[in-house]
Design an enzyme around this catalytic site. Structure first.
Site, PDB file in Angstrom:
ATOM      1  N   CYS A  74      12.519   4.747  35.019  1.00  0.00           N
ATOM      2  CA  CYS A  74      12.090   3.399  34.659  1.00  0.00           C
ATOM      3  C   CYS A  74      10.880   3.045  35.517  1.00  0.00           C
ATOM      4  CB  CYS A  74      13.222   2.417  34.896  1.00  0.00           C
ATOM      5  SG  CYS A  74      12.698   0.704  34.753  1.00  0.00           S
ATOM      6  N   SER A 112       1.694  -5.273 -17.013  1.00  0.00           N
ATOM      7  CA  SER A 112       1.139  -5.155 -15.671  1.00  0.00           C
ATOM      8  C   SER A 112      -0.266  -4.574 -15.775  1.00  0.00           C
ATOM      9  CB  SER A 112       2.035  -4.301 -14.791  1.00  0.00           C
ATOM     10  OG  SER A 112       1.972  -2.977 -15.214  1.00  0.00           O
ATOM     11  N   LEU A 113      -0.900  -4.411 -14.664  1.00  0.00           N
ATOM     12  CA  LEU A 113      -2.276  -3.914 -14.653  1.00  0.00           C
ATOM     13  C   LEU A 113      -2.319  -2.536 -14.022  1.00  0.00           C
ATOM     14  CD1 LEU A 113      -4.014  -7.146 -13.322  1.00  0.00           C
ATOM     15  CD2 LEU A 113      -4.221  -6.210 -15.622  1.00  0.00           C
ATOM     16  N   LYS A 115      -7.265  -2.806  -5.847  1.00  0.00           N
ATOM     17  CA  LYS A 115      -6.463  -3.210  -4.689  1.00  0.00           C
ATOM     18  C   LYS A 115      -7.254  -3.119  -3.399  1.00  0.00           C
ATOM     19  CE  LYS A 115      -2.232  -3.857  -6.327  1.00  0.00           C
ATOM     20  NZ  LYS A 115      -1.148  -3.220  -5.663  1.00  0.00           N
ATOM     21  N   LYS A 170      -6.740 -11.204  -7.069  1.00  0.00           N
ATOM     22  CA  LYS A 170      -5.374 -10.915  -7.516  1.00  0.00           C
ATOM     23  C   LYS A 170      -4.442 -11.628  -6.547  1.00  0.00           C
ATOM     24  CE  LYS A 170      -2.411  -7.156  -9.079  1.00  0.00           C
ATOM     25  NZ  LYS A 170      -1.162  -7.494  -8.410  1.00  0.00           N
ATOM     26  N   ALA A 186       0.836  -1.201   0.000  1.00  0.00           N
ATOM     27  CA  ALA A 186       0.000   0.000   0.000  1.00  0.00           C
ATOM     28  C   ALA A 186       0.876   1.259   0.000  1.00  0.00           C
ATOM     29  CB  ALA A 186      -0.919  -0.016   1.217  1.00  0.00           C
ATOM     30  N   GLU A 239      -0.089 -17.434 -11.722  1.00  0.00           N
ATOM     31  CA  GLU A 239       0.664 -17.019 -10.545  1.00  0.00           C
ATOM     32  C   GLU A 239       1.175 -18.231  -9.775  1.00  0.00           C
ATOM     33  OE1 GLU A 239       0.481 -13.787 -10.756  1.00  0.00           O
ATOM     34  OE2 GLU A 239       1.226 -12.963  -8.869  1.00  0.00           O
TER      35      GLU A 239
HETATM   36  S1  IVH Z   1      -4.021 -10.703 -15.407  1.00  0.00           S
HETATM   37  C1  IVH Z   1      -2.286  -8.163 -18.978  1.00  0.00           C
HETATM   38  N1  IVH Z   1      -4.980 -11.879 -13.280  1.00  0.00           N
HETATM   39  O1  IVH Z   1      -0.807  -8.953 -11.162  1.00  0.00           O
HETATM   40  C2  IVH Z   1      -2.675  -8.539 -17.598  1.00  0.00           C
HETATM   41  N2  IVH Z   1      -2.877 -10.817 -13.098  1.00  0.00           N
HETATM   42  O2  IVH Z   1      -0.176  -6.072 -11.964  1.00  0.00           O
HETATM   43  C3  IVH Z   1      -2.316  -9.927 -17.250  1.00  0.00           C
HETATM   44  N3  IVH Z   1      -1.827 -11.080 -10.897  1.00  0.00           N
HETATM   45  O3  IVH Z   1       1.889  -9.411 -13.303  1.00  0.00           O
HETATM   46  C4  IVH Z   1      -2.424 -10.189 -15.803  1.00  0.00           C
HETATM   47  N4  IVH Z   1      -3.409 -12.281  -9.977  1.00  0.00           N
HETATM   48  O4  IVH Z   1       1.500 -11.153 -11.515  1.00  0.00           O
HETATM   49  C5  IVH Z   1      -3.967 -11.165 -13.786  1.00  0.00           C
HETATM   50  N5  IVH Z   1      -5.930 -13.020 -11.482  1.00  0.00           N
HETATM   51  C6  IVH Z   1      -4.927 -12.313 -12.005  1.00  0.00           C
HETATM   52  C7  IVH Z   1      -3.787 -11.993 -11.246  1.00  0.00           C
HETATM   53  C8  IVH Z   1      -2.789 -11.230 -11.822  1.00  0.00           C
HETATM   54  C9  IVH Z   1      -2.222 -11.730  -9.792  1.00  0.00           C
HETATM   55  C10 IVH Z   1      -0.573 -10.320 -10.987  1.00  0.00           C
HETATM   56  C11 IVH Z   1       0.313 -10.731 -12.116  1.00  0.00           C
HETATM   57  C12 IVH Z   1       0.579  -9.486 -12.923  1.00  0.00           C
HETATM   58  C13 IVH Z   1       0.209  -8.419 -11.955  1.00  0.00           C
HETATM   59  C14 IVH Z   1      -0.316  -7.218 -12.701  1.00  0.00           C
END
Ligand code: IVH
EC number: 6.5.1.2
Length: 724
Positions: free
Chosen positions: A437, A93-94, A331, A129, A45, A186
């Site tokens: 103390c 990444s997302l 998140k 996630k 966070a 993952e």
């Molecule tokens: S989808 C193009 N699904 O989150 C996107 N990612 O910040 C493909 N992650 O690198 C990723 N759980 O390591 C997806 N259910 C999930 C996920 C997930 C964890 C992680 C993954 C990725 C990161 C993206």
């Protein structure tokens, strides 16, 4: 963290540019700690908060975006020790979503982008996630061919051998699988397996791991797949990389949901909490449900991922620079709750440190009942951090009666983050940190750091042995596992014996442990075996256990004395350097004269710096300590430690190479130790190399040594060989 930040709109250009420079360096450092060393210093966070601040400043000052801007990076550059694999499709990444509003924005942006679609006609999947490591597993002609970590998104590390050890991942796919399929998902470690592993580490007296994610990552990044195989790693499949048949793009399903169904048919574990919805409201409800289920899941998750379900729509939506437009990660906030501070109590530790602890009205934070939170020290209560920086606004000092925000992140001790001023009772007064103390009444002082001139953050009781708290903590340390390790004499028993003032029972200092049996035999009045919780058999066992420790390893004895800054490693160095207890004590007394040879000798020991040397000398200047030690030594026969003679040394004359990262010593220290045992330390592996000591992350040297048939060992085996 964000409270005392200047709002972005008020930043001058100069301030913005210097903050961006700071954020670039800081985020790079945290990336390296997280991905490179698996040892993060801040919570996810807090990391996200830094990233958001960076993005906000960049948005307001686009001209100031740096070449090394954190917003341009995905993940982390791979470690060089594994062969690189270029991903057939980048692993992106997302984008993150932090609020309900962000989520609604995401859904409407999808509609806006695609245009002319009726409300609630687009389906989205929502799935946890997983807080693990993303992996791309490539199958060719139905066989597992390669597996790669995400790395920097373009190039990952080849961890195929390690992935093959994960039972949950099929080695072969059924005949309906296309020629090439990359299954992405993952790798993680279950919470229960993590706890079991830590329990085992603890039982073996080894360092425990921080959290499942780092343990999973560390286990996977082993060059020796046998090590990975011993760890129970697991996998969830959730995305596709390249899919093709005869070199032509292929499809295994039309939707995200369908892909995951297919994965399940093929034998991959898939997450049971993935569901499909058509409105932001439903997604939000599922997010909340997953949030409620979170503490009971056997794996760590840090949010919920929403994806547009139809693949044709995903294709149309496409990507921004580093993330898809068709997905986002919502998140979870760090687990926080509000409660009140009922009291602030001070705990006094073995070294006299006064630690304030907030007693809280019990509250559940992420499924765990929290009743106490550490307040660290006087500065923390005031809102000042370890480097003197403000961590809360001036009037947000913590008071008894205050309503506070409590946070529990992962396995760390609950923290009090902030105070709600509007809820502060009128009668609440500033907490006055004790100047004495609370246990013994001696002065409590904050020492000044000699180097920086700043006040130390720790307030310490100056009472030493006079302080009951220090004395009892000292005894607990004395009998602890790495010190005298006396079976049947745990913290409960120590409390009991310490509290007693009966001459036949009381234990106030360490030598009293060894006179207990004689005092019991001389007394007709107080028989231990008649006391609740003891009994004849356990008393005999206890006395046997105590007697068994009269012959004690010198390093255990030195460690048990509880000299400040003298941990196990230092105790071992001292034992090995001085050989016998008499010699050690004599030398420490002589070293009080800074012009003496004894002082020079002490300081020349590799691994012993000036702070440690001074602490030992101070300890031996104190008559009270000498009195206790005299009485103690009378009861013991300390063993002689092996002197570092090259004669008879198992490694004398051998050529040793260290590679990878060492965890118990610095490289310099390890080298010095080896040399003091008569070994030659070389920088590279050759036919002349006798031993290769390989730590985690070892690479080409390990490969070469294996090729040449050189004996290789890990750090623990090396330590065992040279006598710990
Ligand atoms: S989808 C193009 N699904 O989150 C996107 N990612 O910040 C493909 N992650 O690198 C990723 N759980 O390591 C997806 N259910 C999930 C996920 C997930 C964890 C992680 C993954 C990725 C990161 C993206």
């Amino acid at each position: 963290m964000s409270k005392d930040q200047i709002p972005v709109e008020n930043l001058t250009e100069l301030e913005a540019s210097s903050e961006l420079a700071f954020l670039a360096a800081e985020l790079a450092r945290h990336d390296a700690l997280y991905h490179g060393k698996d040892a993060p210093e801040i919570s996810d966070a807090d990391y996200d908060a830094l990233k958001r601040r960076n993005d906000a400043i960049e948005a307001a000052f686009p001209a100031l975006v740096r070449a090394d801007s954190p917003s341009k990076k995905v993940g982390f550059t791979p470690l060089p020790t594994f062969a690189p694999i270029v991903h057939a499709r980048p692993m992106l990444s997302l984008d993150n979503t932090f609020s309900e509003e962000d989520l609604r924005d995401f859904v409407s942006s999808v509609y806006r982008f695609l245009g002319h679609l009726p409300d609630d006609s687009i389906a989205f999947t929502a799935e946890p996630k997983i807080d693990g490591l993303s992996m791309s597993i490539r199958y060719e002609k139905g066989k597992l061919k390669t597996a790669a970590t995400r790395g920097d998104g373009t190039t990952g590390e080849n961890v195929t051998a390690n992935i093959r050890t994960i039972k949950e991942i099929p080695n072969e796919l059924p005949s309906d699988a296309p020629d090439v399929v990359e299954v992405r998902g993952e790798v993680y470690m279950a919470k229960s397996d993590f706890m079991a592993l830590n329990a085992q580490m603890e039982a073996e007296g080894k360092q425990t791991y921080v959290n499942p994610r780092n343990t999973a990552s560390g286990s996977l990044r082993q060059l020796d797949a046998n090590v990975t195989a011993k760890r129970k790693l697991r996998f969830f499949a959730y995305a596709l990389g390249e899919v093709s048949n005869g070199g032509q793009p292929a499809r295994i399903a039309d939707t995200q949901y369908g892909i995951v169904e297919k994965f399940r048919e093929w034998g991959f574990p898939v997450n049971p909490l993935m569901k499909r919805f058509t409105s932001a409201q439903q997604l939000l409800e599922h997010y909340n449900e997953i949030g409620v289920a979170r503490p009971d899941l056997d794996y760590d998750i840090d949010g919920v991922v929403y994806k547009v379900d139809r693949l044709d729509l995903q294709e149309r939506l496409g990507f921004r620079s580093r993330s898809p437009r068709w997905a986002t990660a919502h998140k979870f906030p760090a687990e926080q709750a509000f409660t009140t501070v009922e009291n602030i109590e001070i705990q006094v530790g073995r070294t006299g440190a006064l630690t304030p602890v907030a007693r809280l009205t019990p509250i559940t934070v992420g499924g765990v009942v929290v009743t106490n939170a550490t307040l660290h020290n006087a500065d923390y209560i005031e809102g000042i951090g370890n480097s003197g920086e403000r961590i809360r606004p001036e009037d947000h000092d913590i008071r008894i009666g205050d309503t506070v925000i409590v946070q529990r992140a992962g396995d760390v001790i609950p923290q009090v983050l902030d105070v709600l001023l509007e809820k502060r009772p009128a009668e609440a007064v500033k907490y006055a940190f004790p100047e004495k103390c609370p246990v013994c009444g001696s002065h409590a002082v904050r020492e000044r750091n000699e180097k920086t001139g700043k006040l130390d953050s720790v307030t310490r009781c100056t009472g030493g042995f006079v302080c009951r708290a220090q004395a009892v903590e000292h005894l607990k340390h004395f009998v602890s596992r790495n010190a005298f390790d006396i079976e049947g004499l745990g913290t409960k028993q120590i409390d009991f014996f310490f509290e007693s003032d009966d001459p036949a029972l009381s234990i106030k200092t360490a030598p009293d442990i060894f006179t207990l049996k004689a005092r019991q035999e001389a007394s007709h009045l107080t028989k231990l075996e008649n006391i609740d919780g003891f009994g004849k058999v356990s008393v005999k066992k206890l006395f046997d256990a105590i007697d068994a420790r009269r012959e004690i390893d010198l390093h255990r004895l030195i460690f048990a004395l509880g000299i400040r800054h003298v941990g196990e490693t230092t105790a071992k160095l001292l034992a090995r350097s001085y050989g016998t207890y008499e010699h050690f004590e004599e030398a420490m007394k002589a070293a009080a004269d800074p012009a003496s040879d004894a002082w020079a000798e002490l300081n020349s020991i590799d691994g012993i710096g000036e702070v440690v040397a001074r602490a030992i000398i101070e300890f031996y200047k104190e008559p009270r300590n000498l009195d206790v030690i005299d009485r103690l030594i009378r009861e013991l026969q300390p063993k002689e430690a092996e002197k570092p003679s090259t004669e008879g040394s198992p490694v004398a004359g051998k050529t040793v190479v260290f590679t990878g990262s060492l965890e118990k010593f610095t490289r310099d220290e390890a080298k010095a130790r080896a040399e003091s045992l008569g070994a030659k330390v070389a920088g590279s592996v050759s036919k002349k190399t006798d031993i290769l000591v390989a730590g985690p992350g070892a690479g080409s040297k390990l490969a070469k040594a294996t090729e040449l048939g050189v004996q290789t060992m890990d750090e623990d085996e090396w330590l065992a060989l040279i006598g710990g």
